[in-house]
Structures are given as structure tokens and as C-alpha cells.
Design a protein around this motif. Sequence first.
Motif, PDB file in Angstrom:
ATOM      1  N   SER A 425       0.604  44.751 -25.457  1.00 48.99           N
ATOM      2  CA  SER A 425       0.970  43.479 -26.081  1.00 48.99           C
ATOM      3  C   SER A 425       0.576  43.432 -27.548  1.00 48.99           C
ATOM      4  N   ARG A 426      -0.401  44.241 -27.938  1.00 44.89           N
ATOM      5  CA  ARG A 426      -0.825  44.341 -29.331  1.00 44.89           C
ATOM      6  C   ARG A 426      -0.860  45.814 -29.727  1.00 44.89           C
ATOM      7  N   PRO A 427      -0.463  46.142 -30.968  1.00 45.78           N
ATOM      8  CA  PRO A 427      -0.462  47.543 -31.391  1.00 45.78           C
ATOM      9  C   PRO A 427      -1.861  48.152 -31.339  1.00 45.78           C
ATOM     10  N   VAL A 428      -1.930  49.435 -31.005  1.00 48.26           N
ATOM     11  CA  VAL A 428      -3.188  50.189 -30.967  1.00 48.26           C
ATOM     12  C   VAL A 428      -3.115  51.239 -32.071  1.00 48.26           C
ATOM     13  N   CYS A 429      -3.847  51.020 -33.158  1.00 45.46           N
ATOM     14  CA  CYS A 429      -3.807  51.938 -34.295  1.00 45.46           C
ATOM     15  C   CYS A 429      -4.528  53.245 -33.965  1.00 45.46           C
ATOM     16  N   LEU A 430      -4.028  54.325 -34.519  1.00 48.90           N
ATOM     17  CA  LEU A 430      -4.696  55.623 -34.460  1.00 48.90           C
ATOM     18  C   LEU A 430      -5.212  55.917 -35.863  1.00 48.90           C
ATOM     19  N   CYS A 510       1.043  32.014  -3.383  1.00 47.65           N
ATOM     20  CA  CYS A 510       1.940  30.946  -3.819  1.00 47.65           C
ATOM     21  C   CYS A 510       1.590  30.420  -5.209  1.00 47.65           C
ATOM     22  N   CYS A 511       0.434  30.796  -5.749  1.00 47.50           N
ATOM     23  CA  CYS A 511       0.018  30.292  -7.057  1.00 47.50           C
ATOM     24  C   CYS A 511       0.854  30.934  -8.164  1.00 47.50           C
ATOM     25  N   SER A 512       0.823  30.322  -9.342  1.00 50.79           N
ATOM     26  CA  SER A 512       1.663  30.774 -10.454  1.00 50.79           C
ATOM     27  C   SER A 512       1.003  31.930 -11.201  1.00 50.79           C
ATOM     28  N   VAL A 513       1.755  32.488 -12.154  1.00 53.11           N
ATOM     29  CA  VAL A 513       1.239  33.602 -12.948  1.00 53.11           C
ATOM     30  C   VAL A 513       0.124  33.141 -13.872  1.00 53.11           C
ATOM     31  N   ASN A 514      -0.039  31.826 -14.057  1.00 52.79           N
ATOM     32  CA  ASN A 514      -1.096  31.299 -14.910  1.00 52.79           C
ATOM     33  C   ASN A 514      -2.424  31.139 -14.184  1.00 52.79           C
ATOM     34  N   CYS A 515      -2.468  31.514 -12.936  1.00 52.79           N
ATOM     35  CA  CYS A 515      -3.707  31.387 -12.170  1.00 52.79           C
ATOM     36  C   CYS A 515      -4.795  32.258 -12.797  1.00 52.79           C
ATOM     37  N   ARG A 516      -6.001  31.719 -12.877  1.00 56.03           N
ATOM     38  CA  ARG A 516      -7.109  32.466 -13.480  1.00 56.03           C
ATOM     39  C   ARG A 516      -7.459  33.718 -12.700  1.00 56.03           C
ATOM     40  N   ASN A 517      -7.072  33.762 -11.423  1.00 52.88           N
ATOM     41  CA  ASN A 517      -7.414  34.901 -10.583  1.00 52.88           C
ATOM     42  C   ASN A 517      -6.388  36.027 -10.683  1.00 52.88           C
ATOM     43  N   ARG A 518      -5.619  36.045 -11.764  1.00 59.90           N
ATOM     44  CA  ARG A 518      -4.689  37.150 -12.039  1.00 59.90           C
ATOM     45  C   ARG A 518      -5.043  37.794 -13.389  1.00 59.90           C
ATOM     46  N   LEU A 519      -6.295  37.812 -13.721  1.00 54.95           N
ATOM     47  CA  LEU A 519      -6.749  38.171 -15.069  1.00 54.95           C
ATOM     48  C   LEU A 519      -6.348  39.579 -15.481  1.00 54.95           C
ATOM     49  N   THR A 520      -6.750  40.594 -14.729  1.00 55.63           N
ATOM     50  CA  THR A 520      -6.565  41.979 -15.179  1.00 55.63           C
ATOM     51  C   THR A 520      -5.124  42.438 -15.088  1.00 55.63           C
ATOM     52  N   GLN A 521      -4.302  41.748 -14.292  1.00 53.15           N
ATOM     53  CA  GLN A 521      -2.901  42.146 -14.143  1.00 53.15           C
ATOM     54  C   GLN A 521      -2.100  41.919 -15.425  1.00 53.15           C
ATOM     55  N   LYS A 522      -2.610  41.078 -16.307  1.00 47.06           N
ATOM     56  CA  LYS A 522      -1.875  40.718 -17.523  1.00 47.06           C
ATOM     57  C   LYS A 522      -2.053  41.732 -18.640  1.00 47.06           C
ATOM     58  N   GLY A 523      -2.870  42.765 -18.409  1.00 44.69           N
ATOM     59  CA  GLY A 523      -3.047  43.804 -19.406  1.00 44.69           C
ATOM     60  C   GLY A 523      -4.045  43.432 -20.480  1.00 44.69           C
ATOM     61  N   ILE A 524      -4.171  44.300 -21.473  1.00 44.67           N
ATOM     62  CA  ILE A 524      -5.161  44.083 -22.519  1.00 44.67           C
ATOM     63  C   ILE A 524      -4.715  42.953 -23.440  1.00 44.67           C
ATOM     64  N   GLN A 525      -5.680  42.197 -23.946  1.00 46.01           N
ATOM     65  CA  GLN A 525      -5.405  41.052 -24.804  1.00 46.01           C
ATOM     66  C   GLN A 525      -6.157  41.145 -26.129  1.00 46.01           C
ATOM     67  N   LEU A 526      -6.680  42.315 -26.457  1.00 51.77           N
ATOM     68  CA  LEU A 526      -7.483  42.499 -27.664  1.00 51.77           C
ATOM     69  C   LEU A 526      -6.815  43.509 -28.598  1.00 51.77           C
ATOM     70  N   HIS A 527      -7.285  43.537 -29.839  1.00 59.83           N
ATOM     71  CA  HIS A 527      -6.775  44.484 -30.838  1.00 59.83           C
ATOM     72  C   HIS A 527      -7.676  45.716 -30.856  1.00 59.83           C
ATOM     73  N   PHE A 528      -7.165  46.834 -30.379  1.00 65.23           N
ATOM     74  CA  PHE A 528      -7.954  48.067 -30.303  1.00 65.23           C
ATOM     75  C   PHE A 528      -7.476  49.070 -31.341  1.00 65.23           C
ATOM     76  N   GLU A 529      -8.350  50.021 -31.626  1.00 65.66           N
ATOM     77  CA  GLU A 529      -7.953  51.187 -32.405  1.00 65.66           C
ATOM     78  C   GLU A 529      -8.626  52.419 -31.820  1.00 65.66           C
ATOM     79  N   VAL A 530      -7.884  53.516 -31.776  1.00 64.32           N
ATOM     80  CA  VAL A 530      -8.425  54.823 -31.414  1.00 64.32           C
ATOM     81  C   VAL A 530      -8.814  55.504 -32.716  1.00 64.32           C
ATOM     82  N   PHE A 531     -10.057  55.946 -32.816  1.00 62.06           N
ATOM     83  CA  PHE A 531     -10.552  56.487 -34.079  1.00 62.06           C
ATOM     84  C   PHE A 531     -11.257  57.819 -33.850  1.00 62.06           C
ATOM     85  N   LYS A 532     -11.345  58.616 -34.888  1.00 63.97           N
ATOM     86  CA  LYS A 532     -12.011  59.915 -34.823  1.00 63.97           C
ATOM     87  C   LYS A 532     -13.507  59.723 -35.090  1.00 63.97           C
TER      88      LYS A 532
END
Length: 711
Positions: A425-430, A510-532
Motif C-alpha cells: 500500500s506504500r512504496p518500499v524504497c531500496l 458476518c462482521c465487516s472488513v472494518n472489524c478490529r479483529n482483521r488487523l494483520t490481513q490488511k497488510g503493512i500500513q507503515l513506510h519502510f525502506e530496505v537499506f544496506k
Amino acid sequence: MDGYPRQTPISLNDPIVLDVKPLRSLAPMFPAPLGFHTFSPPSGPSFVCVTPFGSFTSPSEFGYSSGFCPLYPNSAPQDLNQKPVDPVSFKSRNGAAHAGQGPNVNGFPGSAYYSPPFSTPPKMVTPLNGKSPLFSRPASASGRKVKEPLHLSGYETGSSEMPKTEGKKVKHKRPKKVDSDLSTLTSSSHDPWESVEVILMTFDAIRRRIMQLDEARDVKQRQDLKAGTVMMNNDLRANKAKRIGQVPGVGVGDIFYFRIEMCLVGLNSQTIAGIDYMTARFGDEEDPVALCIISAGVYENTEDDVDVLIYSGQGSSSKDDQKLERGNLALERSLHRANEIRVIRSVKDFGSLTGKIYIYDGLYKIHESWVEKAKSGFNVFKYKLIREPGQPDGIAVWKLAEKWRENASSRGKVILPDISSGMESRPVCLVNEVDDEKGPNHFIYSTKVNYLSPITSLRPLQGCMCSSVCLPGDANCSCAQQNGGDLPYSANGILVSRKPLIYECNNSCCCSVNCRNRLTQKGIQLHFEVFKTSERGWGLRCWDPIRAGTFICEYTGEIIDKIRVDEDGEEDEYMFQTMHADQTFRWNYGPELLGDPSCVDLREKSKPLSIIISAKNMGNISRFMNHSCSPNVFWQPVLYDHGDDEYPHIMFFAIKHIPPMTELTYDYGLIGAQDGYAIGSNFQSRKNKKCLCGSSKCRGSFCQILSKSYE
């Protein structure tokens, strides 16, 4: 109990020195054991913490009292020529801002601060540069004893009104101690870094658990203050001695989400005021000097320069001129004494509508002071502080990361703007700022795990019947019941405590996709970078501040049943395998501290999980997380798309608060006397590899899976 005489009578129970034992050893692949303990120099004076202005809780079933345990300052200043165990330690007389009861506190109508008495008023001098100076000569402090602050237990729970004190004496309750044996939860340490880390992790674990309980009861209270009460009542604190300069175990750039956290580790003793100060002896003279200031956006401070801070004095300027007293006087005397002052800056917490994040920005000195008119038309004191050279970056890192979050193209030394090719969902810089290497070995980026057999062949999960979202405290929610009766995540998406296995809502729910108990299924939500890195290959870090309990990412790759035999016989450096899922590892949460019985048998062990994941040929950012013997990330098994608990998803969460641009690491594990582990019909060989984590608790090696198998 603390090894030195009291200067003023204390109406509370003396602190208890715990005879503690370390936690039992944890199984491989889990972070090093952490316990509850305090760190205080043998000869150091009492830590001074003030009572928050107002009540916040009174649920006796949790085992904590209705307010903070006020710790009173000592009456005599400390001679700076002494050399105690701490580099510079002091016995404070008037450095704490006390919240009192009634209309008059320490001579100031409606004031929550104590003003140091002086024998003569300060003399004003003629300005030399057109600015109004403060005063020319320090006045000596009198020897009058400090009045002890009142308790706040007279408040009604949930009320902001002051207790009525006219005509009758207010009764105050003593803080309630936890009536349980903490010897199995606590451990002593002379390492200040470990002590501070454990204190902060313990506090946040208690706070998260109290939040979980309050959400289930639909109670809206300050869980940070409740957790602070538990910590204070059990004397779980570090650095009890006030001091000028650095605080052992606290590093420049460390972040805090609550002011009470800074109180617990001795960085700052104020829960309300912005200036922490004390009276100290300089040779034959005594002066109030500032120890720490917090720039929290309350006053008109100027923070454009990362090395310069224009700080406004304390006291209301909307109705009257600020007065040269209390913290303002201490800052002026610090200009004269040229003592170092700890500076804490604040930024908006993007994860909270009203919260702040506090950043310790290192040591500053005051170089200039003056008086000027504020926008209100009244006079305010201004102090120019300049950062001492040679310190690690603090707020400067935040400003850079903030710039990159707004515009990723402004990040320099970028090899590839998005290593995920748009899959995240957010670019991962190298990024490579070390050498000329153009990137890691080729692999296929994947946000999912690749099963050998179709996912439909695995046992399905039971679904809940919640109509909209799963709510805490709902006894009819089957997903909550699978997780022990509580939802595993808070309303703001923070993991409450580690469990042997977490069950998230699934397609059958039966709960919606906004349920708090579906946290990790939504993928990463932070800005990461892979660095040397300089000597450990490629690593992973984040541009965002990461709160303890925040979801980082999933370990993705190919799930295999046995270790493949490579023709070259080399090791698979991207192999993940759970060795033992130790059910006693609960992420530093001790229910005994809340008066709850322990829900886990310490002798109970669970069998190793069968899952083996290789990210050598396909994977995501998790494959770049390096090993550390002092990790800031741990893994948590989670199920949501099937019910086979032998093959859970491996999710990573933050162990503690992580500042931006800090490398993310987890513990790969350490093998014992045996050379391998039996897995099915195959014998997997493992070996120890030299560790380069650089941690003070480095074991010297970590476990590495070999790519050969033996039939």
C-alpha cells in the motif's frame, strides 16, 4: 529501605526492595526474557514524581488505588562537589510541581506549583541590547522546609471538581500494594539500559491490558495514569535520583507516548508543568537550576532549527505578565550556571487525534534570555537554548523522515523507489548509503505465503455472527471466545499481549472488513525502506515512529514440508522455522500486578509448530530483518484463512516504541547442545553463526538453518 536518611517525614509506606529472581529461560526464536525490576543507585535520593491534577480511577478490583503515590522531595540541596554513585545526583527540594487541593497551594491561589522562597527579591538591571533582562544576581534560598503536597484521593471518580475541604479534614487513603509474590516476575539488573527498557515495556503492557478491560466495560479513563499508579505502588521505576545531564539508560532520540513514561525512567519528573527543576548547591551557594524542559506546543516556542530552541517561560500570559519564579527563575539561573538541560520536543501522533509523541532531543544550554510581549499583549520570558555538539541526531531524524513521508522522491541514495513494484500500500524504497552495491539477489516479491497444497484442503475456521464489527465484552462473539474471551487488539489497532495463537475474523464471519479483529490481513500500513548496513548485508527500517504492539509485517515465502537439498550445499539465510512456541512468553505482561491470577502454568510447554517458510526465492520486506540478541520485534502466530494451527501465519509486532530510522530486528534463536531437531521424517541440521548485532547482551552467535537434509 533505600540506604539513606529521609529529609522529610513520609506519610506513605516505605518502598519495598524486592528480592527478585530472573524469568525462566525462553525457548529459541523468542526475544530474550524480560522481567520487572527497578534500577536505582545505592546512594541516590528518592525520585520525585508529582500527582496528576485530578482523579482518574478507583476500581479496586484491579488492585490499584485512586491516584498516584506522591513521592515528596527532600528538604536539603545536594553539594555538587560530592561524587556519589551517579555522575551527578541531587536531593531536590522544590523541583517538583505539586498539584494540591483547595484554593491556595503553597501560597499561590489556584496554583499547582511550588515557588522557591527567596530572602530578597531579584534586582532588575538596565538592558544592554534593547531586550528586557531577567535579573543580575542570584538570591539565596531560605532554609524553610517544603510543605508536603496533599493527596488527590478526595476526588470523586470521573469528576474534575476539587474536593470540598472547608470546615472538615479530608481523609486520604494510602496506596494499595499488590498482594502477591512478584519474585517470579521480577529480576534485578545493574544495566541501566535494560532497566529502563523493562520499566517502559512493563508500563505499556499494563496500560494495554487495562485498556482492554476498560473497553470491555465501556469505561473511558486515562489508562496511562492507571498503569502509572500500578508501577508507582509497586516501586517499579528507574533512576530515582534527580540529576543534571544525561539519564542512564535513556538515549537521544528515544520516544515516549505519555509523560508518565518519562517520570518512571527519571528523564523528567513533571506530569503537567513544562520545566523540571531543583535547588542545587554550587560550592557555598545554592541556586534553583533547570534539569529538563518539554516543548509541548502549549506556549509560543520556536522550533524551526533542529539545534536551536526558543523556549517561552511558564505561567499564564493571557491575563497577566509572567513572573520570575519557579521554573522561569530556574531557567535564568541555569543561564548563569551554564548547566546542561535535557530537552524533550513533541510532535503530533499521527495514530491519535489528540495525542503527542515526545522525543528526547539531548542536552542543551541556555545562551540568552529576554522578555517580550506575546500575542496577548502581556510579557513572557524567552530563553534561547542551543544544542550541545557531538550528540546523536534526535528531532533532526524526525524532520527528515517526515519530509520523506510527504515526498518519497526527496530521499537520497535511492536505488529503487519501490522494491514491491506497487504490491504494498506504500512504496518500499531500496537505499544504499554504504557502498556501490545495486541491490540484493533477485527474488520474487510476494505479500502472501505460497502453500504446497491448496488452502481449501486445510481445516476451516469457525466464524462469528457479529452483525457489524466485533465488540469488546460481547460474550456472544465466537472469535473473542477463541482468543480467551477478549479481542486481541485495541481500538487503535495495537496488540494487547502475546498469545500462543491469535484467531482473527475470517471469511465465515458476518462482521465487516472494518472489524478490529482483521488487523494483520490488511497488510503493512507503515513506510519502510530496505537499506544496506555496514557489515550485515541488507536491513529493514521504517520512516514512521512505531508504537509498542504495532503490526509490522508478515513473514511471507514458500511453505515447505522439508528442507530442500541445494546442489551448492549452501545455507538458506531466508529460512524461518518456529522452534518452540512457548506459551509462557506473554510479552512482559504480568497479571499479578493487576491482582489477576496467572492464567498460564509456568511448567507448560507447547510443541514446535510444523511450519517452515523459505523466503530465499520469494518473499516480502520481512526477509531483510536481521537478527539481534536485543530485538525490537517479535513474531506472533495468527490464523484467519484456515483452522490448521500447525500452519499459522507468522506476523511481526513491535516489542517496544521504535523511533524512525531504527533498524528492525528479531531474535533468530540459539541452539543448545544438540545439533538438530527432528521434524517429521527428516532430520534438519542447524549451526550457530557469528552474531554481529552489537547489543550489550549479545550471545555471540545465533541459529542458522542448513540447506542440507539427511534421510
